[in-house]
Design an enzyme around this catalytic site. Structure first.
Site, PDB file in Angstrom:
ATOM      1  N   ASP A  31      43.044  30.027  44.526  1.00  0.00           N
ATOM      2  CA  ASP A  31      42.203  31.199  44.276  1.00  0.00           C
ATOM      3  C   ASP A  31      40.921  31.060  45.101  1.00  0.00           C
ATOM      4  OD1 ASP A  31      42.046  33.363  41.629  1.00  0.00           O
ATOM      5  OD2 ASP A  31      40.257  33.052  42.864  1.00  0.00           O
ATOM      6  N   ILE A  32      40.511  32.167  45.717  1.00  0.00           N
ATOM      7  CA  ILE A  32      39.331  32.143  46.585  1.00  0.00           C
ATOM      8  C   ILE A  32      38.033  31.993  45.778  1.00  0.00           C
ATOM      9  CG2 ILE A  32      38.796  34.618  46.709  1.00  0.00           C
ATOM     10  CD1 ILE A  32      38.748  34.281  49.792  1.00  0.00           C
ATOM     11  N   ASN A  89      46.904  37.704  33.541  1.00  0.00           N
ATOM     12  CA  ASN A  89      46.037  38.830  33.199  1.00  0.00           C
ATOM     13  C   ASN A  89      46.841  40.119  33.370  1.00  0.00           C
ATOM     14  OD1 ASN A  89      43.812  37.126  32.783  1.00  0.00           O
ATOM     15  ND2 ASN A  89      43.276  37.170  34.958  1.00  0.00           N
ATOM     16  N   GLN A  96      43.020  42.094  34.812  1.00  0.00           N
ATOM     17  CA  GLN A  96      43.810  42.071  36.051  1.00  0.00           C
ATOM     18  C   GLN A  96      43.106  42.865  37.141  1.00  0.00           C
ATOM     19  OE1 GLN A  96      47.861  43.419  35.604  1.00  0.00           O
ATOM     20  NE2 GLN A  96      48.444  42.712  37.658  1.00  0.00           N
ATOM     21  N   HIS A 102      51.176  37.775  38.958  1.00  0.00           N
ATOM     22  CA  HIS A 102      50.919  36.390  39.348  1.00  0.00           C
ATOM     23  C   HIS A 102      50.491  35.593  38.138  1.00  0.00           C
ATOM     24  CE1 HIS A 102      47.220  38.746  39.816  1.00  0.00           C
ATOM     25  NE2 HIS A 102      46.570  37.663  39.433  1.00  0.00           N
ATOM     26  N   HIS A 104      48.075  32.504  36.896  1.00  0.00           N
ATOM     27  CA  HIS A 104      46.966  31.609  37.212  1.00  0.00           C
ATOM     28  C   HIS A 104      47.276  30.232  36.621  1.00  0.00           C
ATOM     29  CE1 HIS A 104      43.757  34.726  38.169  1.00  0.00           C
ATOM     30  NE2 HIS A 104      44.676  35.471  37.584  1.00  0.00           N
TER      31      HIS A 104
HETATM   32  P1  5GP Z   1      43.687  38.853  38.567  1.00  0.00           P
HETATM   33  O1  5GP Z   1      42.264  39.256  38.319  1.00  0.00           O
HETATM   34  O2  5GP Z   1      44.465  40.002  39.131  1.00  0.00           O
HETATM   35  O3  5GP Z   1      44.360  38.194  37.388  1.00  0.00           O
HETATM   36  O4  5GP Z   1      43.627  37.717  39.655  1.00  0.00           O
HETATM   37  C1  5GP Z   1      43.286  37.960  40.991  1.00  0.00           C
HETATM   38  C2  5GP Z   1      42.661  36.705  41.536  1.00  0.00           C
HETATM   39  O5  5GP Z   1      42.693  36.806  42.940  1.00  0.00           O
HETATM   40  C3  5GP Z   1      41.209  36.461  41.134  1.00  0.00           C
HETATM   41  O6  5GP Z   1      41.084  35.256  40.421  1.00  0.00           O
HETATM   42  C4  5GP Z   1      40.466  36.428  42.476  1.00  0.00           C
HETATM   43  O7  5GP Z   1      39.471  35.430  42.517  1.00  0.00           O
HETATM   44  C5  5GP Z   1      41.571  36.129  43.459  1.00  0.00           C
HETATM   45  N1  5GP Z   1      41.360  36.654  44.806  1.00  0.00           N
HETATM   46  C6  5GP Z   1      40.802  37.846  45.151  1.00  0.00           C
HETATM   47  N2  5GP Z   1      40.824  38.011  46.479  1.00  0.00           N
HETATM   48  C7  5GP Z   1      41.416  36.899  47.004  1.00  0.00           C
HETATM   49  C8  5GP Z   1      41.733  36.502  48.334  1.00  0.00           C
HETATM   50  O8  5GP Z   1      41.494  37.185  49.332  1.00  0.00           O
HETATM   51  N3  5GP Z   1      42.349  35.279  48.469  1.00  0.00           N
HETATM   52  C9  5GP Z   1      42.646  34.485  47.403  1.00  0.00           C
HETATM   53  N4  5GP Z   1      43.255  33.312  47.651  1.00  0.00           N
HETATM   54  N5  5GP Z   1      42.365  34.842  46.135  1.00  0.00           N
HETATM   55  C10 5GP Z   1      41.758  36.035  45.938  1.00  0.00           C
END
Ligand code: 5GP
Length: 116
Positions: A31-32, A89, A96, A102, A104
Site C-alpha cells: 500500500d502506498i 473494506n 472502500q 482487494h 488488506h
Molecule cells: P480501500 O480504501 O479501497 O480499501 O483501499 C485502497 C488502498 O489503496 C488504500 O489503502 C490506499 O492507501 C491505497 N492506494 C491508493 N492509491 C494507491 C497507489 O497508487 N498505489 C498503491 N500501491 N496503493 C494505493
C-alpha cells in the site's frame, strides 16, 4: 467487473507498484500509504468484482484462494505467530476507495479494536 480502476491499471502494469507476490490469479503489492509497518494489498487479477458484495457463488473458489494467498503471504513474511489482520473494506461506510475487490494485510504492530 472492476477492470478499469487504479488497481486494474496496476495489475496490467500501466502503473508501477511494489510487488510482493504474483501468480496466475493474484497480485499483491504494498500500500502506498501504509497503515501498519507491513501493509499489503492482495488483489484478484482477472474477473475481479468491484466489491465483496458483488460476489456470487461462482466466485467462491477464487475468493477462497485470495484469502488463502493472503494468509500464505503473512506466513512468508513471518507474521504467523505474532498475528496480523485481513480486511475487506466495502462501500462508503466500510471505507472502500478503490472499487476492485482487494484484501488488506496489516501486520507488524499491535492493531487496535474496534477500528476507527
Ligand atoms: P480501500 O480504501 O479501497 O480499501 O483501499 C485502497 C488502498 O489503496 C488504500 O489503502 C490506499 O492507501 C491505497 N492506494 C491508493 N492509491 C494507491 C497507489 O497508487 N498505489 C498503491 N500501491 N496503493 C494505493
Amino acid at each position: 467487473m472492476a477492470t478499469d480502476t487504479l488497481f486494474g491499471r496496476i495489475i496490467r502494469g500501466e502503473i508501477p507498484s511494489d510487488k510482493v507476490f504474483e501468480d496466475d490469479d493474484v497480485l499483491a503489492f504494498r500500500d502506498i500509504h501504509p497503515a501498519a509497518p507491513t501493509h499489503i494489498l492482495v488483489n484478484p487479477k482477472a474477473r475481479a468484482n468491484a466489491t465483496i458484495d458483488a460476489a456470487t457463488p461462482e466466485d467462491a473458489a477464487r475468493h477462497g484462494k485470495l484469502l488463502l494467498t493472503a494468509a500464505q503471504i503473512a506466513r512468508d513474511h513471518g507474521f504467523a505467530q505474532d498475528g496480523y489482520r485481513l480486511v475487506i473494506n466495502t462501500h462508503d461506510d466500510g471505507g472502500q476507495t478503490v472499487y476492485h475487490l482487494h484484501v488488506h494485510l496489516l501486520a507488524g504492530r499491535q492493531l487496535t479494536w474496534p477500528p476507527g
